[in-house]
Scaffold this motif. Sequence first.
Motif, PDB file in Angstrom:
ATOM      1  N   ALA A   1       0.658  -0.858  -0.019  1.00 40.45           N
ATOM      2  CA  ALA A   1       0.203   0.439   0.098  1.00 40.45           C
ATOM      3  C   ALA A   1       0.777   1.124   0.096  1.00 40.45           C
ATOM      4  O   ALA A   1       0.556   2.381  -0.094  1.00 40.45           O
ATOM      5  CB  ALA A   1      -0.891   0.007   1.171  1.00 40.45           C
ATOM      6  N   GLU A   2       2.326   0.914  -0.381  1.00 39.60           N
ATOM      7  CA  GLU A   2       3.196   2.343   0.115  1.00 39.60           C
ATOM      8  C   GLU A   2       3.007   3.305  -1.062  1.00 39.60           C
ATOM      9  O   GLU A   2       2.662   2.420  -2.286  1.00 39.60           O
ATOM     10  CB  GLU A   2       4.238   1.765   0.631  1.00 39.60           C
ATOM     11  CG  GLU A   2       5.023   1.923   1.744  1.00 39.60           C
ATOM     12  CD  GLU A   2       6.202   1.618   2.200  1.00 39.60           C
ATOM     13  OE1 GLU A   2       7.372   2.919   2.016  1.00 39.60           O
ATOM     14  OE2 GLU A   2       6.715   0.722   2.190  1.00 39.60           O
ATOM     15  N   ASP A   3       3.148   4.570  -1.217  1.00 38.49           N
ATOM     16  CA  ASP A   3       3.297   4.687  -1.976  1.00 38.49           C
ATOM     17  C   ASP A   3       4.622   4.979  -2.624  1.00 38.49           C
ATOM     18  O   ASP A   3       5.670   5.235  -1.989  1.00 38.49           O
ATOM     19  CB  ASP A   3       3.027   6.329  -2.084  1.00 38.49           C
ATOM     20  CG  ASP A   3       3.493   7.530  -3.067  1.00 38.49           C
ATOM     21  OD1 ASP A   3       2.539   7.605  -3.857  1.00 38.49           O
ATOM     22  OD2 ASP A   3       4.652   8.270  -3.201  1.00 38.49           O
ATOM     23  N   PRO A   4       4.368   4.069  -4.204  1.00 38.82           N
ATOM     24  CA  PRO A   4       5.745   4.378  -4.736  1.00 38.82           C
ATOM     25  C   PRO A   4       6.782   5.402  -4.666  1.00 38.82           C
ATOM     26  O   PRO A   4       8.079   4.786  -5.387  1.00 38.82           O
ATOM     27  CB  PRO A   4       5.530   3.464  -6.297  1.00 38.82           C
ATOM     28  CG  PRO A   4       4.256   2.983  -6.109  1.00 38.82           C
ATOM     29  CD  PRO A   4       3.112   4.440  -4.671  1.00 38.82           C
TER      30      PRO A   4
END
Lengths: 370, 370
Positions: free
Chosen positions: A95-98
Amino acid sequence: MHLVSAVTCLCEVPDGWDAIVAGHDDRPGRRLRVAVDAAGADLGAEPVVAGALAAAETVDVLLVGPRALVRPLLPGGVPPPGVRLVDAPDVVAMAEDPVAATYAKRRSSLLVAAGEVAAGRADAMVTPGNTGAAVLAAAVRMGRVPGVSNPALAMVLPVPGAGPTVLLDIGATAAAVPDWLVEFAVLGAEYARARLGLARPRIGLLSNGHEAVKGGPVRRDAHLLLATMPGYTGQIEAYDVLGGRVDVAVTDGFTGDVALKTYERTLDATVGLALDAVRAFSPIGVLARDRQRRVTRAVRDGLAAEPGGALLGVRGVCVICHGTATAADVEASVGIAGECFRSGVVGRIARAFAASSRQRLRGRRSPVDG
Amino acid sequence: MHLVSAVTCLCEVPDGWDAIVAGHDDRPGRRLRVAVDAAGADLGAEPVVAGALAAAETVDVLLVGPRALVRPLLPGGVPPPGVRLVDAPDVVAMAEDPVAATYAKRRSSLLVAAGEVAAGRADAMVTPGNTGAAVLAAAVRMGRVPGVSNPALAMVLPVPGAGPTVLLDIGATAAAVPDWLVEFAVLGAEYARARLGLARPRIGLLSNGHEAVKGGPVRRDAHLLLATMPGYTGQIEAYDVLGGRVDVAVTDGFTGDVALKTYERTLDATVGLALDAVRAFSPIGVLARDRQRRVTRAVRDGLAAEPGGALLGVRGVCVICHGTATAADVEASVGIAGECFRSGVVGRIARAFAASSRQRLRGRRSPVDG
């Protein structure tokens, strides 16, 4: 969306690049070396490590991830022959922002695995991790092929009664402008040539109809730009992706993601219902169960998409598989990575874009610069 | 893209509008009156007329099209009881530009059929013709519901083991801005209430992942606007459209078209392969063929989408079915049109948008004006 250009400043030229473009180091006896990202999958490291160990029967595997996570999953806590552990303490979650994760976690398993390829210590990488972060890691460490604005993720889909179709982009670059769709067409065509052995792949632009009035401004402009590309057949409908009408179906990463997931879910649902029906109409239970297994296998063998997509447009081989990949999926993805490396697809893509750039310098129109 | 506003100047207020909003003329004994567009389908007028005649067992049918085309298809060249011929000399072909055709062919079967509904001489229309032109015809003759920027085409998809999902838009409005997606969510929710009897439908926004970082700027903005809407569950993946997680899946018409056609094609391919496998593993040919038919029917009954989509946001009932609709599909689409009329979905939609407009006048935020 345009993730890759957001971090262009980080881009480095990979050490192995000249060898990749010139042709591969494929001497008899030398085993393929594949870096497998053991961290960041949805189902944890266990199936990934199991798949990597199975693949190590035939290729050298670099298991990349936090040492404390990976080591307990090895038999006796020690890497077997053909397997090497490469420590990467950071893990990028799904779910992390790339972009944020790529900046913050410079020792992530993704960046380390891509770095192994860039440094020439691995021939390819395989990851079941965060797709956006994987795309960035490959673009940042390996660099993009000159002329490519955005990498695209390409999946091979089987078509009953016909050759398979390459669908791209399935999620590397969600938004698309006409020029990028043209680049995707070139990437997909080279992939079809390298992996499927097609001399002149037929290329379609996925739209909401065949008619020239369909597709909206982005597709209509891309359609005009593609008109002079060898093998381009025009706008296609989603029916045609599985219809044997084209070898390469080009679309943006958002639509490709929706198409692929609709395909996978419909396949599952249909197989499930078909099996229920076979069971219901079969008079003998045991025979039914046996038939059920054989029907399932036949349908899945006939229709299931490859478990991993190839990231095209970066200067190295990167296969991204599903976050829920099983051990068998990971092993098969290592196989896809090997095929990509041996087929020289990266060098083909580099030559195609270089040729287009030379054409541009000579003032000619080319498929790539439109 | 924004077809409907391109011809807003043509818009007329339908005569039957007050009755539609107030509640339907559904006195016992009165038969439903459905205008069926007999021209412009891919397979010609024959299956359409056959389907309309079958439907005329239970509803009054107005067969709309060129008299010379339709009359020879009637038994003895005369309309049977319950069927009336309405002449419409112009035909809009599938490949025609919808806007140009709507301006040029004012006596097309599409505009005449929509005009019958607008004039209160029919309760609903059904067409297997050019989707874009059908959307325009309905919008032009019936008018849009006040507050609706663009109509959306909604399809009911069955979900194995769960209630069906309403997917919209599947092709009325190819492009989408965040506000339009919010309107589609309201349209889809009212459709689910009216046709599926759901008190509080769960609404998802189709995206390329559940995570907040997914979806691109349009989806992310729509997601924020939808956050306060009752029943909104967030961004969903294509897996969830057939997964029983939502009752309404909202997307733009381009993506919806791709998803629906991928679904249909995958279903066909999977059923085909499953049948091949059943046949291959069945020792007795005749038994296999019999089982084959039963398996096909069970799977199709369990998974096939409805043969027609309901156009939502116009001031009347309009069902658009596939250009290759069979007679059975046309008959079933007349049934869908009847359900739409009797469920009062148009009045529901008008009241929902009127309430939202009153909220806006009072200075409150509403789901529609965001």
